[in-house]
Design an enzyme around this catalytic site. Structure first.
Site, PDB file in Angstrom:
ATOM      1  N   LYS A 154      39.763  18.109  30.702  1.00 38.95           N
ATOM      2  CA  LYS A 154      39.366  19.072  29.662  1.00 38.95           C
ATOM      3  C   LYS A 154      38.980  18.319  28.396  1.00 38.95           C
ATOM      4  O   LYS A 154      39.641  17.353  28.018  1.00 38.95           O
ATOM      5  CB  LYS A 154      40.533  20.034  29.380  1.00 38.95           C
ATOM      6  CG  LYS A 154      40.942  20.845  30.610  1.00 38.95           C
ATOM      7  CD  LYS A 154      42.073  21.814  30.320  1.00 38.95           C
ATOM      8  CE  LYS A 154      43.413  21.112  30.098  1.00 38.95           C
ATOM      9  NZ  LYS A 154      43.916  20.421  31.311  1.00 38.95           N
ATOM     10  N   SER A 197      42.859  14.982  25.411  1.00 46.23           N
ATOM     11  CA  SER A 197      43.857  15.062  24.339  1.00 46.23           C
ATOM     12  C   SER A 197      45.275  14.831  24.856  1.00 46.23           C
ATOM     13  O   SER A 197      46.228  14.884  24.070  1.00 46.23           O
ATOM     14  CB  SER A 197      43.791  16.428  23.651  1.00 46.23           C
ATOM     15  OG  SER A 197      44.052  17.462  24.586  1.00 46.23           O
ATOM     16  N   TYR A 198      45.454  14.595  26.155  1.00 43.68           N
ATOM     17  CA  TYR A 198      46.793  14.399  26.705  1.00 43.68           C
ATOM     18  C   TYR A 198      47.276  12.979  26.390  1.00 43.68           C
ATOM     19  O   TYR A 198      46.716  12.000  26.866  1.00 43.68           O
ATOM     20  CB  TYR A 198      46.810  14.624  28.220  1.00 43.68           C
ATOM     21  CG  TYR A 198      46.765  16.075  28.625  1.00 43.68           C
ATOM     22  CD1 TYR A 198      46.739  17.099  27.688  1.00 43.68           C
ATOM     23  CD2 TYR A 198      46.748  16.437  29.963  1.00 43.68           C
ATOM     24  CE1 TYR A 198      46.696  18.426  28.072  1.00 43.68           C
ATOM     25  CE2 TYR A 198      46.715  17.764  30.366  1.00 43.68           C
ATOM     26  CZ  TYR A 198      46.679  18.750  29.414  1.00 43.68           C
ATOM     27  OH  TYR A 198      46.635  20.069  29.792  1.00 43.68           O
ATOM     28  N   GLY A 199      48.327  12.915  25.598  1.00 41.87           N
ATOM     29  CA  GLY A 199      48.844  11.655  25.102  1.00 41.87           C
ATOM     30  C   GLY A 199      48.962  11.774  23.600  1.00 41.87           C
ATOM     31  O   GLY A 199      48.063  12.280  22.936  1.00 41.87           O
TER      32      GLY A 199
END
Length: 370
Positions: free
Chosen positions: A134, A98-100
């Site tokens: 994650k 989910s990073y971004g």
């Protein structure tokens, strides 16, 4: 009796010899450029079946425009950050699917994979890198199969054969208990299929941490890590209970936000706040932090270190593996200065006391369970 060399050799010869040596210098000793590592191999720590550096780097900012102001033009510097870290022995990098933000979703994973492939060093160093990613507990990930597919998607984004640590980003026990079991079974499946070398969790409170540990253990899957917000700003009873549980169950605690999103850097004051959402949070907490920041500054000056280096070293001395975020080469260099030394027991006690006296603490992650 031996005579001085200068009495045997005319001074003109010595002068001429020195001049010649300046014109034709001897090759530099190969040992001159060597410098001791920031930590020795025996100072690495076990994380399940893996061996990692005493500190890792977090990559939340790599792709996040909303909170961290990411732009694709930063990629070349981020690659320099990555190379510098690996060259100095860092082999643990934490990320998430989910990073971004928006169209850049998954950008952090993509960049990490690219940087590993393009790392100019030896292949054995590349192979030693551990990516801990994650997987978000999105409401549409309702079955073990969907969670396994999320793992495959992350693997494809990074273009790696196997992920180091596959982590459940947060627990759904507080709001969707039936989904929780499906996610746990997803962790079991991705481990059994060899998609990940180890599994971990993030934002799990003490009770739920024990439950998932026992559930996985009964299925032959060791829980190697638990990631929580852990710093001088979040040293509450619950966080220390989590740390004690990790120690008793042989789970390595990964401390994220070891600098309290930047509040423990000494850069900010109640009158000088960061822009965006962080500024609102800092405005609530910073006014009461002065005694802690003063102590951090005193210890830093005495040690010849910086405030962030002292704050990160505190996490290391507590037996955790901190993963400070990095966006610039300067930040990476500063974070690396947290390695190679340890706070004294007296300094740790002083910091513990000052942290306990702070009137406001970091807001706990809303996804952390009991």
């Amino acid at each position: 009796m031996a005579m001085a060399l200068s009495n045997l050799i005319p001074s003109s010869c010595i002068t001429n010899s020195l001049a010649a040596s300046n014109q034709f210098p001897l090759p530099a000793s190969p040992f001159k450029s060597l410098k001791p590592p920031l930590f020795w191999p025996w100072q690495k720590v076990k994380m399940g079946p893996l061996t990692v550096s005493p500190m890792g780097f977090g990559t939340w900012a790599w792709g996040n425009q909303l909170l961290w102001g990411y732009q694709p033009s930063m990629d070349s510097q981020l690659q320099q950050v990555f190379n510098l870290a690996v060259e100095n022995g860092i082999n643990l990098f934490d990320t998430a699917d989910s990073y971004g933000t928006g169209r850049l979703n998954g950008q952090s994973e993509k960049l990490l994979g690219k940087f590993i492939r393009e790392f100019p060093g030896e292949k054995r160093i590349q192979d030693d890198i551990v990516i801990a990613t994650k997987f978000a507990a999105y409401p549409w990930r309702l079955t073990p199969g969907q969670f396994v597919q999320a793992c495959r998607d992350s693997r494809d984004r990074m273009q790696v054969n196997q992920i180091g640590i596959g982590q459940l980003h947060w627990s759904t026990a507080n709001y969707a208990p039936p989904q929780e079991l499906a996610l746990w079974n997803g962790l079991v499946a991705m481990y059994e299929k060899g998609l990940v070398k180890a599994v971990g969790v993030s934002n799990y409170g003490p009770k739920q941490l024990v439950k998932i540990h026992d559930y996985l253990k009964a299925r032959g899957v060791p829980l190697c890590s638990a990631q929580v917000q852990f710093s001088l700003l979040s040293m509450g009873e619950e966080q220390m209970e989590i740390k004690n549980i990790c120690d008793s169950l042989d789970i390595r605690l990964i401390s994220y936000s070891p600098l309290g999103l930047g509040m423990l850097t000494g850069k900010y004051t109640p009158s000088r706040l960061p822009q965006g959402p962080r500024g609102l949070l800092f405005k609530q907490i910073l006014p009461g932090l002065e005694p802690l920041l003063v102590l951090l500054r005193e210890i830093a000056q005495k040690r010849g270190k910086t405030i962030p280096q002292v704050a990160i070293n505190w996490c290391i001395c507590k037996g955790t593996v901190p993963i400070p975020g990095v966006k610039t080469v300067k930040q990476a260099e500063e974070n690396l200065g947290a390695l190679g030394w340890r706070l004294s027991s007296n300094e740790l006690l002083q910091l513990d006391y000052a942290a306990g006296e702070s009137p406001r603490r970091m807001i706990q992650n809303i996804f952390q369970t009991k």
